[in-house]
Motif scaffolding. Structure first.
Motif, PDB file in Angstrom:
ATOM      1  N   ALA A   1      10.794  22.405  97.054  1.00 59.76           N
ATOM      2  CA  ALA A   1      10.976  20.954  97.021  1.00 59.76           C
ATOM      3  C   ALA A   1      12.214  20.602  96.199  1.00 59.76           C
ATOM      4  CB  ALA A   1       9.731  20.288  96.425  1.00 59.76           C
ATOM      5  N   HIS A   2      12.567  19.320  96.172  1.00 59.11           N
ATOM      6  CA  HIS A   2      13.734  18.862  95.422  1.00 59.11           C
ATOM      7  C   HIS A   2      13.570  19.131  93.928  1.00 59.11           C
ATOM      8  CE1 HIS A   2      15.737  16.886  98.748  1.00 59.11           C
ATOM      9  NE2 HIS A   2      14.578  16.351  99.100  1.00 59.11           N
ATOM     10  N   PRO A   3      14.661  19.484  93.238  1.00 56.57           N
ATOM     11  CA  PRO A   3      14.600  19.693  91.778  1.00 56.57           C
ATOM     12  C   PRO A   3      14.184  18.416  91.063  1.00 56.57           C
ATOM     13  CG  PRO A   3      16.671  20.504  92.671  1.00 56.57           C
ATOM     14  CD  PRO A   3      15.987  19.752  93.771  1.00 56.57           C
ATOM     15  N   ILE A   4      13.514  18.592  89.935  1.00 59.62           N
ATOM     16  CA  ILE A   4      13.110  17.475  89.088  1.00 59.62           C
ATOM     17  C   ILE A   4      14.048  17.465  87.893  1.00 59.62           C
ATOM     18  CG2 ILE A   4      11.296  16.519  87.639  1.00 59.62           C
ATOM     19  CD1 ILE A   4       9.306  18.038  89.504  1.00 59.62           C
ATOM     20  N   THR A   5      14.796  16.392  87.722  1.00 60.55           N
ATOM     21  CA  THR A   5      15.745  16.271  86.621  1.00 60.55           C
ATOM     22  C   THR A   5      15.083  15.553  85.454  1.00 60.55           C
ATOM     23  OG1 THR A   5      17.592  16.193  88.174  1.00 60.55           O
ATOM     24  CG2 THR A   5      18.016  15.402  85.940  1.00 60.55           C
ATOM     25  N   LEU A   6      15.190  16.142  84.263  1.00 62.59           N
ATOM     26  CA  LEU A   6      14.649  15.533  83.052  1.00 62.59           C
ATOM     27  C   LEU A   6      15.738  14.665  82.448  1.00 62.59           C
ATOM     28  CD1 LEU A   6      12.915  18.706  81.560  1.00 62.59           C
ATOM     29  CD2 LEU A   6      11.898  16.909  82.979  1.00 62.59           C
TER      30      LEU A   6
ATOM     31  N   PHE B   1      19.538  24.736  83.382  1.00 65.32           N
ATOM     32  CA  PHE B   1      20.366  23.885  82.521  1.00 65.32           C
ATOM     33  C   PHE B   1      21.779  23.895  83.072  1.00 65.32           C
ATOM     34  CE2 PHE B   1      17.784  25.174  78.504  1.00 65.32           C
ATOM     35  CZ  PHE B   1      16.750  24.366  78.897  1.00 65.32           C
ATOM     36  N   GLY B   2      22.501  22.809  82.842  1.00 62.15           N
ATOM     37  CA  GLY B   2      23.891  22.738  83.255  1.00 62.15           C
ATOM     38  C   GLY B   2      24.554  21.526  82.647  1.00 62.15           C
ATOM     39  N   PRO B   3      25.851  21.347  82.904  1.00 62.31           N
ATOM     40  CA  PRO B   3      26.554  20.167  82.387  1.00 62.31           C
ATOM     41  C   PRO B   3      26.188  18.927  83.192  1.00 62.31           C
ATOM     42  CG  PRO B   3      28.041  21.499  83.710  1.00 62.31           C
ATOM     43  CD  PRO B   3      26.734  22.257  83.623  1.00 62.31           C
ATOM     44  N   ASP B   4      26.265  17.773  82.542  1.00 64.58           N
ATOM     45  CA  ASP B   4      26.053  16.500  83.236  1.00 64.58           C
ATOM     46  C   ASP B   4      27.241  16.230  84.148  1.00 64.58           C
ATOM     47  OD1 ASP B   4      23.584  15.600  82.401  1.00 64.58           O
ATOM     48  OD2 ASP B   4      24.386  14.696  80.584  1.00 64.58           O
ATOM     49  N   HIS B   5      26.949  15.667  85.325  1.00 70.12           N
ATOM     50  CA  HIS B   5      28.004  15.335  86.281  1.00 70.12           C
ATOM     51  C   HIS B   5      27.825  13.946  86.860  1.00 70.12           C
ATOM     52  CE1 HIS B   5      29.822  19.249  86.248  1.00 70.12           C
ATOM     53  NE2 HIS B   5      28.670  19.819  86.506  1.00 70.12           N
ATOM     54  N   GLY B   6      27.480  12.952  86.040  1.00 72.54           N
ATOM     55  CA  GLY B   6      27.332  11.593  86.539  1.00 72.54           C
ATOM     56  C   GLY B   6      26.082  11.420  87.382  1.00 72.54           C
ATOM     57  N   PRO B   7      26.102  10.492  88.368  1.00 72.19           N
ATOM     58  CA  PRO B   7      24.920  10.214  89.180  1.00 72.19           C
ATOM     59  C   PRO B   7      24.500  11.430  89.991  1.00 72.19           C
ATOM     60  CG  PRO B   7      26.563   8.493  89.458  1.00 72.19           C
ATOM     61  CD  PRO B   7      27.215   9.599  88.664  1.00 72.19           C
ATOM     62  N   ARG B   8      23.176  11.588  90.126  1.00 73.40           N
ATOM     63  CA  ARG B   8      22.624  12.700  90.898  1.00 73.40           C
ATOM     64  C   ARG B   8      21.600  12.148  91.875  1.00 73.40           C
ATOM     65  NH1 ARG B   8      22.821  14.018  85.766  1.00 73.40           N
ATOM     66  NH2 ARG B   8      20.651  13.571  85.367  1.00 73.40           N
ATOM     67  N   ALA B   9      21.529  12.739  93.035  1.00 73.44           N
ATOM     68  CA  ALA B   9      20.566  12.291  94.045  1.00 73.44           C
ATOM     69  C   ALA B   9      19.364  13.233  94.084  1.00 73.44           C
ATOM     70  CB  ALA B   9      21.237  12.220  95.412  1.00 73.44           C
ATOM     71  N   THR B  10      18.734  13.448  92.926  1.00 72.95           N
ATOM     72  CA  THR B  10      17.536  14.281  92.858  1.00 72.95           C
ATOM     73  C   THR B  10      16.415  13.466  92.260  1.00 72.95           C
ATOM     74  OG1 THR B  10      18.136  15.080  90.656  1.00 72.95           O
ATOM     75  CG2 THR B  10      18.885  16.405  92.515  1.00 72.95           C
TER      76      THR B  10
ATOM     77  N   LEU C   1      22.328  18.604  81.526  1.00 75.05           N
ATOM     78  CA  LEU C   1      21.457  18.518  82.689  1.00 75.05           C
ATOM     79  C   LEU C   1      20.338  19.537  82.517  1.00 75.05           C
ATOM     80  CD1 LEU C   1      20.875  17.619  85.651  1.00 75.05           C
ATOM     81  CD2 LEU C   1      22.323  19.526  86.346  1.00 75.05           C
ATOM     82  N   ALA C   2      19.100  19.089  82.599  1.00 77.67           N
ATOM     83  CA  ALA C   2      17.938  19.978  82.553  1.00 77.67           C
ATOM     84  C   ALA C   2      17.094  19.686  83.781  1.00 77.67           C
ATOM     85  CB  ALA C   2      17.129  19.759  81.277  1.00 77.67           C
ATOM     86  N   GLN C   3      16.799  20.735  84.555  1.00 79.38           N
ATOM     87  CA  GLN C   3      16.040  20.556  85.781  1.00 79.38           C
ATOM     88  C   GLN C   3      14.921  21.579  85.877  1.00 79.38           C
ATOM     89  OE1 GLN C   3      19.174  20.917  88.786  1.00 79.38           O
ATOM     90  NE2 GLN C   3      18.895  18.743  89.243  1.00 79.38           N
ATOM     91  N   LEU C   4      13.867  21.173  86.568  1.00 78.23           N
ATOM     92  CA  LEU C   4      12.791  22.075  86.946  1.00 78.23           C
ATOM     93  C   LEU C   4      12.917  22.275  88.451  1.00 78.23           C
ATOM     94  CD1 LEU C   4       9.815  20.519  84.945  1.00 78.23           C
ATOM     95  CD2 LEU C   4      11.393  22.330  84.238  1.00 78.23           C
ATOM     96  N   ILE C   5      13.145  23.515  88.865  1.00 81.67           N
ATOM     97  CA  ILE C   5      13.324  23.833  90.277  1.00 81.67           C
ATOM     98  C   ILE C   5      11.981  24.344  90.807  1.00 81.67           C
ATOM     99  CG2 ILE C   5      14.677  25.133  91.961  1.00 81.67           C
ATOM    100  CD1 ILE C   5      16.409  23.378  90.082  1.00 81.67           C
TER     101      ILE C   5
END
Length: 132
Positions: A11-16, A93-102, A2-6
């Motif tokens: 605002a809501h995080p942007i997931t790459l 960065f973090g581990p993947d956890h299936g579907p995300r609502a971001t 999981l890679a995100q821009l906070i």
């Protein structure tokens, strides 16, 4: 991975979600659209591989900064402060956890919920260059 821009704005995080994401102001040219006049039409490229995210500025007018330093390219680390023009983000960065609502960076900047799949692949230098 999981890679995100906070966003600093809260605002809501942007997931790459894709291996290569082109970021900019143009919805026609970019995967991730940031609607701000300080952002170039094609501002930069983010490449997710081998547990890291690499960034490459695409000749933007107002630049791309990592931890306050203007960069042309480099690797991002968790907690880095990333700025495109006047917009600031923190890298997560973090581990993947299936579907995300971001908000996700998917095809042509559309907001979707999506299950992440493995995106690790070998990249050549030519994969990082946009066609003329």
């Amino acid at each position: 991975m999981l890679a995100q821009l906070i966003p600093e704005s809260g605002a809501h995080p942007i997931t790459l979600d894709t291996a290569i994401t082109v970021l900019g102001r143009s919805s026609r040219l970019c995967d991730l659209v940031l609607d701000d006049t300080s952002i170039s039409k094609q501002h930069c490229m983010l490449v997710k591989t081998d547990g890291l995210v690499y960034i490459r500025d695409l000749g933007s007018t107002n630049g791309t900064r990592v931890n306050g330093q203007r960069v042309i390219r480099g690797a991002l680390l968790p907690g880095d402060q990333l700025a495109f023009g006047a917009l600031g983000f923190q890298v997560h960065f973090g581990p993947d956890h299936g579907p995300r609502a971001t908000q996700t960076a998917t095809s042509r900047g559309q907001n979707e919920q999506q299950t992440s799949q493995s995106d690790v692949r070998l990249l050549r230098d030519s994969d990082l260059l946009l066609p003329d």
